[in-house]
Design a protein around this motif. Structure first.
Motif, PDB file in Angstrom:
ATOM      1  N   ARG B 165       0.962  -1.253  -0.071  1.00  0.00           N
ATOM      2  CA  ARG B 165       0.075   0.095   0.086  1.00  0.00           C
ATOM      3  C   ARG B 165       0.765   1.101  -0.042  1.00  0.00           C
ATOM      4  O   ARG B 165       0.564   2.321  -0.646  1.00  0.00           O
ATOM      5  N   LYS B 166       1.934   1.203   0.782  1.00  0.00           N
ATOM      6  CA  LYS B 166       2.730   2.648   0.977  1.00  0.00           C
ATOM      7  C   LYS B 166       4.188   1.961   1.124  1.00  0.00           C
ATOM      8  O   LYS B 166       4.521   1.023   1.668  1.00  0.00           O
ATOM      9  N   LEU B 167       5.093   3.039   0.857  1.00  0.00           N
ATOM     10  CA  LEU B 167       6.640   2.871   1.143  1.00  0.00           C
ATOM     11  C   LEU B 167       7.002   4.404   1.469  1.00  0.00           C
ATOM     12  O   LEU B 167       6.875   5.192   1.198  1.00  0.00           O
ATOM     13  N   THR B 178       7.573   9.556   0.923  1.00  0.00           N
ATOM     14  CA  THR B 178       6.475   8.614   1.336  1.00  0.00           C
ATOM     15  C   THR B 178       5.551   8.554  -0.072  1.00  0.00           C
ATOM     16  O   THR B 178       5.090   9.524  -0.541  1.00  0.00           O
ATOM     17  N   ILE B 179       5.273   7.369  -0.422  1.00  0.00           N
ATOM     18  CA  ILE B 179       4.730   7.059  -1.732  1.00  0.00           C
ATOM     19  C   ILE B 179       3.486   6.167  -1.479  1.00  0.00           C
ATOM     20  O   ILE B 179       3.571   4.959  -0.594  1.00  0.00           O
ATOM     21  N   GLY B 183      -5.072   4.593   1.958  1.00  0.00           N
ATOM     22  CA  GLY B 183      -6.338   4.354   1.288  1.00  0.00           C
ATOM     23  C   GLY B 183      -5.941   3.357  -0.142  1.00  0.00           C
ATOM     24  O   GLY B 183      -4.700   2.834  -0.421  1.00  0.00           O
ATOM     25  N   LEU B 184      -6.948   3.014  -0.735  1.00  0.00           N
ATOM     26  CA  LEU B 184      -7.003   2.059  -1.946  1.00  0.00           C
ATOM     27  C   LEU B 184      -6.123   2.751  -3.151  1.00  0.00           C
ATOM     28  O   LEU B 184      -6.006   1.829  -4.123  1.00  0.00           O
ATOM     29  N   ASP B 185      -6.389   4.194  -3.371  1.00  0.00           N
ATOM     30  CA  ASP B 185      -5.726   4.633  -4.610  1.00  0.00           C
ATOM     31  C   ASP B 185      -5.083   5.813  -4.122  1.00  0.00           C
ATOM     32  O   ASP B 185      -5.076   6.411  -3.064  1.00  0.00           O
ATOM     33  N   SER B 186      -4.538   6.548  -5.013  1.00  0.00           N
ATOM     34  CA  SER B 186      -3.363   7.396  -4.667  1.00  0.00           C
ATOM     35  C   SER B 186      -3.313   8.208  -5.686  1.00  0.00           C
ATOM     36  O   SER B 186      -3.281   8.187  -7.038  1.00  0.00           O
ATOM     37  N   LEU B 191       3.671   6.519  -8.396  1.00  0.00           N
ATOM     38  CA  LEU B 191       4.966   6.499  -7.909  1.00  0.00           C
ATOM     39  C   LEU B 191       5.374   5.148  -7.344  1.00  0.00           C
ATOM     40  O   LEU B 191       6.285   4.423  -7.287  1.00  0.00           O
ATOM     41  N   LEU B 192       4.232   4.655  -6.749  1.00  0.00           N
ATOM     42  CA  LEU B 192       4.322   3.378  -5.855  1.00  0.00           C
ATOM     43  C   LEU B 192       4.467   2.336  -6.830  1.00  0.00           C
ATOM     44  O   LEU B 192       5.604   1.391  -6.598  1.00  0.00           O
TER      45      LEU B 192
END
Lengths: 485, 485
Positions: B165-167, B178-179, B183-186, B191-192
């Protein structure tokens, strides 16, 4: 900006009917679904094939004229809003399904093909295209790719990104690239994911290879009533925690069900504070088992009533209410503003409470309709643009909702994109360092920033002027230190 | 290249035990799982936290010294192979699970946490981390992110990209971004997805928010025998076409089953030309229904025998053969070379036939073991490096397989990455225009190209020297016109 030369060059490669610059001919293109913002483009071009798109971009690139791409114009964030200095490029004339491979479960389509038309074309193979935005009867796959669109079934079947295998893309220089592959993965950086959801800022898609999904044998909807919005929100988490991934999991509050019920008579419980619609699909055995499990979870979560669709007509009727929630709101309010934010599911009860408080604060009604399973909110803020100040209050209310989404760990968009609507909130979502990476990526694809200018990714200057900037590693960044774009 | 100053700067921020430059101490880092290539780094650093990683990168950036990141070193494409001019940065000391949120079904972990350790940590919540590379007992989540790793269950549960989900990422400048989001979308560019699978070329991951999946109540494996490899390949397509997405769908040919059976006694049918392992998971009702449907499809597709696991011990025994196929091959051949390519499923029968013909041509045995449902091939080419010419023949055989994958519309990697192993085949997969976009993206994240140099994305010069260059829009590109890097 040699307009005559530009127009001559465009006229030389397009049939007269596909090149429009008279005001009355351009009027249909002055806005997309975010109709509160309007502008007239420099001209409108309607290419019929990839070669024409490449020529148009090459010409515009040579003249340093910007280009705004437009699919069906159903977008809700102003991503296709024209710019007076830009050429508007519509993909409406590129609407052929080029091939269908039922064994590989894929189809290759042009960008102007309507979302629903793909499913209609492949229906005789027992297949369909899974992402189903509410606008699926009208919206085009090219627009879906630009916005990474979802729909009521994306909890189980994914967003556009999960249902597209390969793209052909024309870059601003006129160069054509193929990204993604017919296999399940692709080496190198994930340019496919980068292009999907990039809102027309990196290239113009000319061919989309979509993944098709076998149609389930059966689908059944359970509809549950709750006496509080919080209880309904908590039930969503309980369903997922029970290990069920429903085909759809939607929530509507009482303002929404009442508006809809008068309009489409879907059979909703208008006394309930909120209802949940939970769809199960698969074989009859799977569906029976899942509906039983879901019903048990809903009962334990405090559902005051549960109805299960007995046949396909009833299932479609239950969904018709949800799918018509936006037009239904138009019947009870002169204007409405549809928001789109995503939050971690566990934050649903808190966020719903805070939206209710904001509704009080701004003195505007707000119906809540959303893809609860994804945590994707669609609050509908109702207002009357003829009452001085109401439009501004609606916009401020909307901005507060988006910032609340970020505050609880979510994002400012679920599926409608940033466009012009949410560009300021991007400053809240991302730090200057993160936005700088995005500008650098833009530069890698579109050196002179000619594709869809002013959309989706704000300049750091804009963020500084907006006055809200995500702090980077705990330290606010002084205005003077911001990189310039 | 002021080595003394660089070493002094690194020594100042790291405990002595975490900074190694003596040859005997660096020996364990001289290669990853692609052990035919070896090199010694300039030095090895083992940071214990994000701040140390940021300091190391800042120091290396200031000295213009390149950095190669290394997870557990189980990678098969040489992505973590050191470079004599680079600092090797191991994440082995960052192995804490920082938090688990059972309601949101997420966990935040450091990059050195082993893949299987995540599932062990969250098992008491009834959850697990779905992607399961064969090396999952040893490989780290940081390496999984770098390679976008899959596993036998990724057909149903997705690759790493679908389960992260996140890095938090440190860029080469030492900046931290932070990318992704909770949530389910960005919004903005994805970038993720860009970071996942970028093989350590864009940044170093310091925190990974993974998605956890509820453990299914039951899993059962059906094992089917086929008298030809083509029939087994065709049955794979039939299962998918029947609307079933099995939890796992694997194929092994006779060379593979015989090697494995002698080793682990998994109960495989060694007379069959190929076997399929098809796993179903879910509730007991769902599993019973799916196994019945799959069995019917397998029978119609010509299966000569079908066995269904009767209990968990039997299911694990069936999988133990598949999971030990690589070491088992090591018992029947002095050396083996494990390939990794992905093809459209419909091409399975054709590609298997052509691999058999290549095996004849090169005079080398080849066992076929693969994630059939994904079309992800893992041919194991057997050779003896002590026989002059055999290593070269094995490499040529492997290169031919990869180019065949591209020819049928697939890709040169499924889940092992490009690294140094397949860097030449990237020239076959991508046109110069496509590779140029990748170089521009690299530049956006790592201006001086200091992260993992020489891996994953070839320079156009390298492609020109390799002599095979994907033609762009039907026209071969003359060497002199290639951009220089």
């Amino acid at each position: 900006m040699k307009a005559a030369t530009l127009f001559e060059a465009l006229a030389a490669i397009l049939p007269p009917a596909n090149f429009k610059f008279a005001e009355e001919e351009m009027r249909p293109y002055e806005c997309d679904g975010l109709s509160m913002y309007r502008a007239m483009p420099k001209c409108v071009v309607l290419p019929e094939n990839e070669a024409q798109i490449a020529d148009i971009l090459r010409i515009c690139h040579a003249h340093r004229v910007s280009v705004v791409a437009r699919g069906a114009g159903t977008g809700l964030s102003g991503g296709a809003m024209p710019d007076p200095n830009s050429v508007l490029l519509s993909t409406a004339k590129m609407m052929r399904v080029l091939s269908v491979d039922p064994l590989a479960c894929t189809a290759v389509v042009q960008p102007g093909v309507r979302n629903l038309a793909i499913s209609e074309t492949v229906a005789h193979h027992g297949l369909y295209y899974a992402p189903d935005p509410s606008s699926q009867i009208a919206c085009s796959i090219g627009g879906n790719v630009a916005e990474n669109s979802g729909g009521v079934h994306c909890l189980k079947y994914g967003l556009t990104i999960h249902n597209v295998r390969k793209l052909r893309v024309v870059l601003m220089t006129g160069d054509i690239v193929t990204i993604g592959s017919d296999g399940l993965d692709s080496p190198g950086y994930d340019l496919l994911a980068l292009m999907i959801g990039s809102e027309g800022l990196l290239g113009i898609v000319t061919e989309v290879t979509v993944k098709l999904t076998p149609k389930p044998q059966l689908a059944v909807v359970a509809m549950a009533s709750f006496s509080t919005v919080e209880a309904a929100g908590a039930a969503v988490g309980d369903i997922i925690a029970a290990g069920v991934i429903p085909a759809g999991l939607e929530m509507m509050d009482r303002i929404a069900t009442r508006a809809v019920e008068d309009f489409v008579h879907a059979g909703y419980d208008c006394e309930a504070a909120a209802i949940l619609l939970c769809e199960s699909d698969g074989t009859p055995e799977e569906v029976a088992d899942e509906i039983a499990r879901v019903s048990e979870v809903l009962r334990k979560a405090g559902a005051t009533d549960i109805k299960v669709s007995n046949n396909e007509a009833e299932r479609l009727r239950y969904w018709s209410g949800r799918k018509n929630a936006f037009p239904a709101s138009g019947r009870i309010s002169p204007d409405y503003y549809c928001m789109d934010g995503t939050i971690p599911r566990a934050q649903l009860p808190r966020v719903l409470n805070e939206i209710a408080a904001l509704s009080e604060k701004y003195g505007l009604r707000c119906a809540n309709v959303f893809h609860a399973g994804d945590g994707n909110l669609h609050p509908l803020i109702m207002f009357d643009a003829n009452i001085p100040g109401e439009l501004q209050r609606a916009e401020d209310f909307g901005a507060d909702i988006l910032e609340l989404c970020v505050e609880v760990g979510g994002t400012i968009t679920g599926e409608h994109g940033v466009g012009i609507e949410k560009i300021n909130q991007m400053c809240v979502q991302f730090s200057p360092k993160e936005l700088t990476r995005m500008h650098d990526i833009k530069h890698a694809f579109d050196e002179h920033a000619l594709l869809n200018p002013g959309k989706a990714v704000p300049t750091l200057h804009r963020c500084a002027e907006f006055g809200k900037m995500k702090v980077s590693q705990g330290k606010p960044m002084p205005f003077a230190d911001l990189p310039r774009f």
